[in-house]
Scaffold this motif. Structure first.
Motif, short mmCIF file in Angstrom:
data_model
loop_
_atom_site.label_atom_id
_atom_site.label_comp_id
_atom_site.label_asym_id
_atom_site.label_seq_id
_atom_site.Cartn_x
_atom_site.Cartn_y
_atom_site.Cartn_z
N THR A 43 0.84 -1.20 0.00
CA THR A 43 0.00 0.00 0.00
C THR A 43 0.87 1.25 0.00
O THR A 43 0.63 2.18 -0.78
CB THR A 43 -0.94 -0.01 1.24
OG1 THR A 43 -1.72 -1.21 1.18
CG2 THR A 43 -1.85 1.19 1.27
N VAL B 139 -5.65 4.71 -3.00
CA VAL B 139 -4.96 5.37 -4.12
C VAL B 139 -5.78 6.57 -4.61
O VAL B 139 -5.25 7.67 -4.79
CB VAL B 139 -4.71 4.38 -5.28
CG1 VAL B 139 -4.37 5.10 -6.57
CG2 VAL B 139 -3.58 3.43 -4.91
N SER C 282 0.46 -2.66 -9.11
CA SER C 282 1.42 -3.38 -8.28
C SER C 282 2.51 -2.44 -7.78
O SER C 282 2.49 -1.25 -8.08
CB SER C 282 2.00 -4.56 -9.06
OG SER C 282 2.71 -5.41 -8.19
N ASN C 283 3.45 -3.00 -7.01
CA ASN C 283 4.52 -2.17 -6.45
C ASN C 283 5.76 -2.21 -7.33
O ASN C 283 6.89 -2.08 -6.86
CB ASN C 283 4.83 -2.59 -5.01
CG ASN C 283 5.21 -4.05 -4.90
OD1 ASN C 283 5.03 -4.82 -5.86
ND2 ASN C 283 5.72 -4.45 -3.77
N LYS D 79 3.92 6.28 -4.96
CA LYS D 79 4.10 6.46 -6.41
C LYS D 79 2.90 7.17 -7.02
O LYS D 79 3.05 7.94 -7.97
CB LYS D 79 4.32 5.11 -7.07
CG LYS D 79 5.71 4.53 -6.81
CD LYS D 79 5.84 3.13 -7.39
CE LYS D 79 7.22 2.54 -7.17
NZ LYS D 79 7.22 1.09 -7.44
N SER E 43 -5.68 9.37 -2.21
CA SER E 43 -4.34 9.97 -2.13
C SER E 43 -4.06 10.84 -3.36
O SER E 43 -3.45 11.91 -3.24
CB SER E 43 -3.27 8.88 -2.01
OG SER E 43 -3.46 8.15 -0.81
N ASN F 73 3.94 1.72 -1.01
CA ASN F 73 4.64 1.92 -2.27
C ASN F 73 3.69 2.46 -3.34
O ASN F 73 4.01 3.40 -4.08
CB ASN F 73 5.24 0.59 -2.71
CG ASN F 73 6.24 0.75 -3.83
OD1 ASN F 73 5.88 0.68 -4.99
ND2 ASN F 73 7.50 1.03 -3.48
N VAL F 74 2.50 1.86 -3.41
CA VAL F 74 1.52 2.27 -4.41
C VAL F 74 1.03 3.70 -4.13
O VAL F 74 0.92 4.52 -5.05
CB VAL F 74 0.35 1.25 -4.43
CG1 VAL F 74 -0.82 1.78 -5.22
CG2 VAL F 74 0.81 -0.08 -5.02
N VAL F 75 0.78 4.01 -2.87
CA VAL F 75 0.33 5.36 -2.51
C VAL F 75 1.41 6.40 -2.84
O VAL F 75 1.13 7.42 -3.46
CB VAL F 75 -0.03 5.44 -1.00
CG1 VAL F 75 -0.11 6.88 -0.51
CG2 VAL F 75 -1.35 4.73 -0.75
N GLY G 115 1.72 3.77 -10.23
CA GLY G 115 1.00 5.05 -10.15
C GLY G 115 1.07 5.90 -11.41
O GLY G 115 0.06 6.39 -11.89
#
Lengths: 341, 341
Positions: A237, B241, B182-183, A243, B244, A239-241, B220
């Motif tokens: 989460t 996401v 994904s990350n 980015k 954010s 990392n995704v947030v 992202g």
């Protein structure tokens, strides 16, 4: 205070790393030495290009014949490329020759190398990356930003302790505030994982032992608007947030640039107000924070953004310096000992 | 084409809902009727205030004595407040009196009410919210944006089918491109959940049956820069996401405003270039997209942002209209039948 810098890390290596080292040496007199770790010829050539004297006693080039690419699987490649710049730089910290490690290279590789070579602090099961975001009230750290994608609730409890130690000792926050990233602010919101984590954090806070205030569930806007020092989440989460936030800021600058150059009148207006755009860009950019501490390993490890500029690398070195000087790891160790009692 | 509008939903109800209905009736002649569902007195008063004639055959006020608050637990409250505006509006769709449901109210409540009253399309285990983001190449839908926080890989496979049906039939995309959040972009990145989902999607795409191109893992920046129609994720990740990204855009506008008004010179420049800021704000804002379809239920259900303005509500009504007119649900049903064979 000595720093081991992965000179080959990041999208713009070695140029930005040499540039960042040069700036750091000029700005921070407390840095005794920077080890530039990587391909010796490439480093020498870049130092010459940028006018950084390699005969200075504050510079040492340490040759490392291998480089771990940004897209290589981190943990696996660290084991295979034993002579990579990341591993060689980490060895300097392990041997006590350097006080801090800094890299803008492959994050997974840096995390794996740190965990293997430096080991974890007693009481820590997983290291976590604390990434600073420009909050209205200071810097809010998103923790974990990617080291531990499938975290367990107890990992996040230790992250809360470590993140608040960083906020207290490096940033001078007396009563760090910790939130839990969720899909709503109400206590009952979240997944099985976040609900278990919430209960664990709340129980710990209620016990009176917690070295932080637990504010409960938080959402995206809290990262920027609410007085918060640490926002906890699993590494996927986080990392995704992180980015996604970066991507939003980048997209907005792109659109703004396009619109501001769409006609002559707007271009004049944009030129007059230029200072404002520069200020916002600086505030929004990762450069100012520059480096994210990997908390939980037995040593100071700073992860810089792959797209780092020289300024970002210099700031990552500064974060490393501050983490050492303010004795973050001894404080984390002591707190974890206290909590156990 | 008839729409059941939750007049009491959202942070600025009923004003923005009445305003949105008024605009929609003016702009979209194919709308035969809008049912304004909620407290009759409040709706009448607001209609009078905004000059919307309640004697028009295109308007029908349907009284609902209860309202579900934005912070109430959705699924529970839907069962308790049977006469809430969300439930009463959903009943109109269930009875076939309205073709689409639109609400800026409590998302969890709307999802629960839709699932209970309209039931799921055959072959669908969980409904998902498709939220549009302003991508450089069109609109990229994040799916699921919050209906199903603990999704299973097979839910995301059905989301891929439903999201690409929406992209194909409503947005006119011939070969929808679907990515998995994904990350990292490399195939091996992710958690146990995303890796299983990746394998399922890849296997389906490789079978030749998939009505979409599976582009693999995305990050992202792909939401805004890459030609993508659907980005899949579990509803927890999607919700976090989305919020954010919104928060980042909001923070940047706030900083920009502060910097642009910091001195007289900048204020002059900002005034001259004003059109650019308006254009970027419009592009970045959720208003232009206005509503996110809840895909997978037996009926057209559009979820609008809690902070919706009248323009956003009007656009949510438009999305509902398009979803009905382009027969998205019959297409989803047919595709799910095809895939089974």
């Amino acid at each position: 205070m000595k720093v081991a810098l992965d000179a080959m890390g990041g999208d713009h290596a070695p140029a930005v790393n040499i540039g960042g080292a040069k700036e750091a040496l000029e700005l921070y007199p407390s840095i005794e030495k920077i080890f530039l770790v990587g391909d010796e010829d490439a480093i020498r050539a870049e130092c010459q290009k940028q006018g950084l004297s390699t005969t200075s006693p504050r510079i040492a080039i340490v040759h490392a014949p291998e480089v771990i690419g940004m897209a290589e699987p981190g943990a696996k490649t660290v084991r295979r490329k034993k002579q990579s710049s990341i591993n060689v730089a980490m060895d300097l910290v392990k041997a006590g020759e350097a006080d801090a490690f800094v890299s803008a290279g492959n994050t997974g590789a840096a995390v794996a190398s740190a965990t293997i070579k430096l080991r974890l602090i007693e009481g820590v099961d997983r290291a976590g990356i604390a990434s600073g975001l420009p909050n209205e009230h200071g810097i809010c750290h998103l923790l974990d930003a990617g080291a531990n994608p499938e975290a367990k609730p107890e990992h996040l409890l230790v992250y809360a302790i470590m993140g608040s130690a960083f906020a207290r000792h490096v940033l001078g926050v007396k009563h760090p505030k910790v939130g839990l990233m969720s899909n709503g602010e109400e206590d009952e919101k979240g997944t099985t994982f976040t609900k278990e984590t919430f209960a664990l954090l709340k129980g710990f806070a209620d016990s009176g032992k917690a070295p932080f205030d637990f504010v409960g569930n938080v959402e995206g806007h809290d990262l920027f608007e609410t007085q918060l020092d640490v926002v906890l989440c699993d590494g996927f989460t986080g990392n995704v947030v992180l980015k996604s936030c970066e991507a939003t800021a980048k997209a907005m600058f792109k659109w703004l640039k396009k619109e501001l150059t769409a006609n002559a009148v707007r271009m004049i207006g944009a030129k007059i107000a230029k200072g404002a755009f520069v200020a916002v860009k600086e505030r929004a950019s990762a450069e100012s924070y520059g480096g994210s501490p990997l908390l939980g390993v037995n040593g100071v490890v700073i992860i810089a953004h792959g797209g780092s500029t020289a300024v970002a690398v210099r700031n990552a070195i500064r974060v490393g310096m501050e983490t050492v000087q303010h004795r973050v790891n001894p404080h984390i160790e002591a707190t974890l000992q206290d909590v156990k009692r």
